[in-house]
Design an enzyme around this catalytic site. Structure first.
Site, PDB file in Angstrom:
ATOM      1  N   ASN A   8    -101.312  -5.905  13.558  1.00  0.00           N
ATOM      2  CA  ASN A   8    -101.859  -5.813  12.449  1.00  0.00           C
ATOM      3  C   ASN A   8    -103.254  -6.236  11.949  1.00  0.00           C
ATOM      4  OD1 ASN A   8    -101.566  -4.249   9.411  1.00  0.00           O
ATOM      5  ND2 ASN A   8     -99.450  -5.418   9.135  1.00  0.00           N
ATOM      6  N   TRP A   9    -103.829  -5.410  11.889  1.00  0.00           N
ATOM      7  CA  TRP A   9    -105.210  -6.244  11.114  1.00  0.00           C
ATOM      8  C   TRP A   9    -105.230  -5.942   9.351  1.00  0.00           C
ATOM      9  CZ3 TRP A   9    -109.521  -3.634  14.451  1.00  0.00           C
ATOM     10  CH2 TRP A   9    -109.692  -3.688  15.580  1.00  0.00           C
ATOM     11  N   LYS A  10    -104.271  -5.333   9.177  1.00  0.00           N
ATOM     12  CA  LYS A  10    -104.422  -4.793   7.458  1.00  0.00           C
ATOM     13  C   LYS A  10    -105.211  -4.309   7.253  1.00  0.00           C
ATOM     14  CE  LYS A  10    -100.810  -8.137   7.646  1.00  0.00           C
ATOM     15  NZ  LYS A  10    -100.340  -9.551   6.688  1.00  0.00           N
ATOM     16  N   HIS A  94     -93.976  -1.245   5.091  1.00  0.00           N
ATOM     17  CA  HIS A  94     -94.470  -3.111   5.847  1.00  0.00           C
ATOM     18  C   HIS A  94     -94.166  -3.889   4.642  1.00  0.00           C
ATOM     19  CE1 HIS A  94     -97.013  -6.619   6.007  1.00  0.00           C
ATOM     20  NE2 HIS A  94     -96.466  -6.643   6.842  1.00  0.00           N
ATOM     21  N   GLU A  96     -95.732  -5.169   2.571  1.00  0.00           N
ATOM     22  CA  GLU A  96     -97.492  -4.468   1.290  1.00  0.00           C
ATOM     23  C   GLU A  96     -97.037  -3.632   1.132  1.00  0.00           C
ATOM     24  OE1 GLU A  96     -99.356  -7.027   4.220  1.00  0.00           O
ATOM     25  OE2 GLU A  96     -99.455  -8.438   4.400  1.00  0.00           O
ATOM     26  N   GLU A 166     -89.480  -8.976   9.500  1.00  0.00           N
ATOM     27  CA  GLU A 166     -91.510  -9.765   8.741  1.00  0.00           C
ATOM     28  C   GLU A 166     -89.878 -10.639   7.504  1.00  0.00           C
ATOM     29  OE1 GLU A 166     -94.414  -8.813  10.479  1.00  0.00           O
ATOM     30  OE2 GLU A 166     -94.258  -7.325   8.490  1.00  0.00           O
ATOM     31  N   GLY A 172     -98.104 -14.398   6.886  1.00  0.00           N
ATOM     32  CA  GLY A 172     -99.190 -14.738   6.416  1.00  0.00           C
ATOM     33  C   GLY A 172     -99.100 -16.491   5.546  1.00  0.00           C
ATOM     34  N   SER A 212     -95.957 -14.877  11.174  1.00  0.00           N
ATOM     35  CA  SER A 212     -97.362 -16.480  11.338  1.00  0.00           C
ATOM     36  C   SER A 212     -97.292 -16.208  12.128  1.00  0.00           C
ATOM     37  CB  SER A 212     -96.965 -16.961  10.382  1.00  0.00           C
ATOM     38  OG  SER A 212     -97.006 -17.057   8.783  1.00  0.00           O
TER      39      SER A 212
HETATM   40  P1  PGA Z   1     -99.038 -13.196   9.855  1.00  0.00           P
HETATM   41  O1  PGA Z   1     -98.660 -11.151   8.991  1.00  0.00           O
HETATM   42  O2  PGA Z   1     -98.321 -12.969  10.739  1.00  0.00           O
HETATM   43  O3  PGA Z   1    -100.390 -12.969   9.180  1.00  0.00           O
HETATM   44  O4  PGA Z   1     -97.795 -13.442   8.894  1.00  0.00           O
HETATM   45  C1  PGA Z   1     -97.802 -10.453  10.320  1.00  0.00           C
HETATM   46  C2  PGA Z   1     -97.886  -9.433   9.113  1.00  0.00           C
HETATM   47  O5  PGA Z   1     -97.599  -8.845   7.882  1.00  0.00           O
HETATM   48  O6  PGA Z   1     -96.724  -7.926  10.162  1.00  0.00           O
END
Ligand code: PGA
Length: 249
Positions: A8-10, A94, A96, A166, A172, A212
């Site tokens: 997931n590049w965000k 997600h 976020e 998650e 993150g 992470s």
């Molecule tokens: P991260 O993100 O590996 O940077 O913790 C995972 C995600 O949000 O899908």
């Protein structure tokens, strides 16, 4: 069941950066018959990344979609547009999106329905905050998220869905859930899915762990019996790192 290794590049990478990532990544990965690879990229990169991944074993996904077919929804992207740009998967719900963009469980349910209707494979993200975990609410939080996400989705339609667990406190932050905690949460997700649907579904649905995951942790995470893949944020941005994770057998 194939292990799904998803990046997931965000909100990262321009078109040219995406292109050079894929060029390098492709040279570094091997094809394993038991693994599927997925890159969830920004909308602007979907077309080039899907062109660059043609003929490879890499699937391409978006990170969100809107729940209407078309019309006056400024800034929104429809399922048809995603398919047209080459996506076959889409992340939905997600944390976020839930927290920064105020997405509700009801929005997520509508997004799942429209994705399924158009044949996009949704990766539904669920997970708890640290506060919720510490106050013993893990099960009820997951139950509420899953029940509302799957409201009025038939037993047949739900089979297109992948679930990603998650824990929000691990995203993150560099804090990974221990492989045992992650596996336990996946068992809970399966229990809830058995209640909502049936055991056949909960035994066969792929449940990814995200939070992470990195080159040092992925192998142990993926070795757990209830974990069927990973959703990788930060560590999916570098082709070499992500190729290492993708090489899991
Ligand atoms: P991260 O993100 O590996 O940077 O913790 C995972 C995600 O949000 O899908």
């Amino acid at each position: 069941m194939k292990t799904l290794i998803a990046g997931n590049w965000k909100m990262n990478k321009t078109i040219s950066e995406a292109q050079s990532f894929v060029n390098e990544y492709k040279t570094k990965i091997n094809v394993h018959s038991n693994t599927e690879l997925l890159l969830c990229v920004p909308f602007t990169c979907l077309h080039v990344v899907s062109e660059a991944c043609k003929g490879s074993n890499i699937f391409v996904g978006a990170q969100d979609l809107f729940f209407e077919e078309s019309g006056a929804f400024t800034g929104a992207i429809s399922p048809k547009m995603l398919l047209d740009a080459g996506a076959s998967f889409v992340l939905i719900g997600h944390s976020e999106r839930r927290m920064i963009f105020a997405e509700t469980n009801e929005d997520i349910n509508k997004k799942l329905k429209i994705a399924i209707k158009h044949g996009l494979k949704p990766v539904l993200c669920v997970g708890e905050t640290l506060e919720e975990r510490e106050s013993g609410e893990l099960f009820s939080v997951l139950e509420t998220q899953l029940k509302s996400a799957f409201a009025d989705i038939s037993n047949t339609d739900v089979r297109q869905v992948v679930v990603a667990y998650e824990p929000i406190w691990a995203i993150g932050t560099g804090k990974t859930a221990s492989s045992k905690d992650a596996d336990d949460a996946h068992i809970k997700v399966r229990e809830i899915l058995t209640k909502i649907y049936d055991k056949d579904f909960s035994d066969t649905v792929r449940i990814l762990y995200g939070g992470s995951v990195n080159v040092n942790t992925y192998a142990e995470t993926l070795s757990m019996p209830n974990i069927n893949g990973v959703l990788v944020g930060g560590s999916s941005l570098d082709p070499e790192n992500f190729a290492k994770i993708s090489d899991y057998v």
